[in-house]
Design an enzyme around this catalytic site. Structure first.
Site, short mmCIF file in Angstrom:
data_model
loop_
_atom_site.label_atom_id
_atom_site.label_comp_id
_atom_site.label_asym_id
_atom_site.label_seq_id
_atom_site.Cartn_x
_atom_site.Cartn_y
_atom_site.Cartn_z
N HIS A 44 10.42 27.28 13.31
CA HIS A 44 10.37 28.26 13.61
C HIS A 44 10.11 28.94 14.94
O HIS A 44 10.66 29.88 15.13
CB HIS A 44 9.68 28.99 12.42
CG HIS A 44 10.14 29.17 11.20
ND1 HIS A 44 11.09 29.47 10.47
CD2 HIS A 44 8.86 28.13 9.83
CE1 HIS A 44 10.69 29.44 9.11
NE2 HIS A 44 9.82 28.49 8.55
N ASN B 100 4.81 34.43 4.01
CA ASN B 100 6.53 35.47 3.58
C ASN B 100 6.77 35.00 2.23
O ASN B 100 7.61 36.02 1.66
CB ASN B 100 7.37 34.98 4.85
CG ASN B 100 7.66 33.22 4.96
OD1 ASN B 100 6.87 32.95 5.13
ND2 ASN B 100 8.83 33.20 4.71
N HIS C 275 3.47 27.62 8.63
CA HIS C 275 4.91 28.55 8.13
C HIS C 275 5.94 27.46 8.49
O HIS C 275 6.39 26.93 8.08
CB HIS C 275 4.65 30.04 9.50
CG HIS C 275 6.04 30.74 9.13
ND1 HIS C 275 6.68 31.20 8.21
CD2 HIS C 275 6.97 31.65 10.35
CE1 HIS C 275 7.78 31.50 8.55
NE2 HIS C 275 8.17 31.29 9.62
N ASP D 132 1.34 25.92 3.63
CA ASP D 132 2.56 25.94 2.17
C ASP D 132 2.70 24.75 1.44
O ASP D 132 3.44 23.89 1.62
CB ASP D 132 3.85 25.39 3.91
CG ASP D 132 3.36 26.25 5.51
OD1 ASP D 132 4.17 27.36 4.71
OD2 ASP D 132 2.36 26.90 6.05
N HIS E 215 7.01 24.12 8.76
CA HIS E 215 6.09 23.03 7.97
C HIS E 215 5.87 21.42 8.93
O HIS E 215 6.34 20.18 8.39
CB HIS E 215 7.00 21.79 6.68
CG HIS E 215 7.38 23.83 5.94
ND1 HIS E 215 8.04 23.41 4.62
CD2 HIS E 215 6.95 24.65 6.32
CE1 HIS E 215 7.96 24.86 4.60
NE2 HIS E 215 7.63 25.64 4.98
#
Length: 322
Positions: free
Chosen positions: A214, A106, A240, A42, A242
């Site tokens: 998430h 994503n 995903h 990320d 962070h």
């Protein structure tokens, strides 16, 4: 690429070998029988949100550990992947001084996926390798020490298909989705079953176990996790969320390692988790290092200042061959 890394040492490139299903690469360990690498996720924000600080520490730590490569757990280019093979976000000037193995996140799927996967980018810089799913095997003489299984996790997630809202995803090469996922699960299961490696490490973008914003990715928990448990993998590494995170499992020996602190972080969300399983959680930026030998794995998490936040070690006995 944004991350300005400077390393000293010989660049080790993988050699392609035959594979019936997933593309496989093979590389030898160092002469001392060790393998060292960094994990970042990320991160693709052109230096913003402390990305430059993380990159600087990666350079320092990478040189100290004499790393062999870098793993990117996805979201390599914010906010919407690459526009094409000539996208200026792919800057090879001085950012890729070690081999990079990358999976798609994503956010990468919001751009031109085929561009990010294109061999044109690898031709621009041979140290960049990004595929949907693939395998890397690391050997020491005749011993298969560590095998990495990189898995394309974004197509598993239902909400990207039923709740696109303001985002458009590039599903070229994915549809029909059910068939793609079914084939991928079979391929991963077969590859894990056939693996003779001492250590089995699976890398994906999305979380399986996470106390971050998430949380768990239910689709992976239901579909991928049973395969990982049945095949006795050692580590599942993801981005995903962070943050930096280490969760162990009561049901198996799997260690769930989140390294999504490459840039934007500090979300202020930490969901409750069983304290016996939650080994470490850091709601901020940083990087993870991993050192592997035939008998041991050493994991260290660092913040943007290079301070050690968490260490973990495990070992296996070396069985003699007769």
């Amino acid at each position: 690429m944004g991350l300005q890394l400077v390393f000293i040492g010989t660049i080790a490139l993988c050699l392609v070998v035959s594979s019936a299903v997933l593309e496989r690469f093979e590389q030898a360990l160092k002469q001392d029988g060790s393998l060292s690498f960094l994990v970042i996720g990320d991160w693709g924000r052109k230096g913003a949100y402390n990305q430059s600080k993380v990159a600087f520490q990666m350079g320092v730590i990478g040189q100290q550990l004499d790393i062999d490569f870098v793993i990117s757990t996805g979201d390599n280019f914010y906010d919407s992947g690459l526009t094409g093979i000539d996208d200026p976000d792919f800057d090879t000037a001085s950012s890729l001084q070690k081999q990079w193995y990358s999976v798609l996140g994503n956010h990468d799927y919001r751009g031109n996926v085929e561009a990010q996967l294109s061999p044109v980018l690898t031709n621009l810089d041979k140290r960049w390798l990004c595929l949907r799913s693939f395998i890397c095997l690391f050997t020491f003489f005749v011993s298969e020490v560590a095998e990495f299984f990189f898995v394309d996790t974004t197509p598993f997630v239902d909400k990207y298909f039923i709740e696109p809202k303001d985002h458009v995803y590039d599903w070229s090469g994915i549809l029909p989705r059910k068939q793609y996922i079914s084939n991928l699960l079979k391929d991963v299961d077969l590859a894990l079953q056939q693996s003779n490696a001492k250590w089995k490490i699976v890398v994906g973008h999305h979380t399986i176990r996470s106390a971050g914003v998430h949380g768990n990715t239910d689709e992976l928990v239901k579909q991928l996790l049973p395969i990982l448990e049945a095949n006795n993998i050692d580590l599942y590494i993801n981005g995903h969320d962070h943050c930096l995170q280490h969760i162990s499992s009561f049901d198996s020996a799997i260690q769930f390692l989140t390294c999504g602190g490459g840039s934007k972080a500090w979300r202020g969300v930490v969901n409750w988790w069983k304290p016996e399983e939650m080994k470490f959680y850091y709601d901020g930026q940083g990087v993870m290092s991993v050192k592997v030998t035939e008998t041991e794995i050493d994991i260290v998490f660092y913040d943007v200042y290079g301070h050690v936040l968490h260490k973990w070690n495990t070992s296996k006995q070396l069985h003699a061959s007769w």
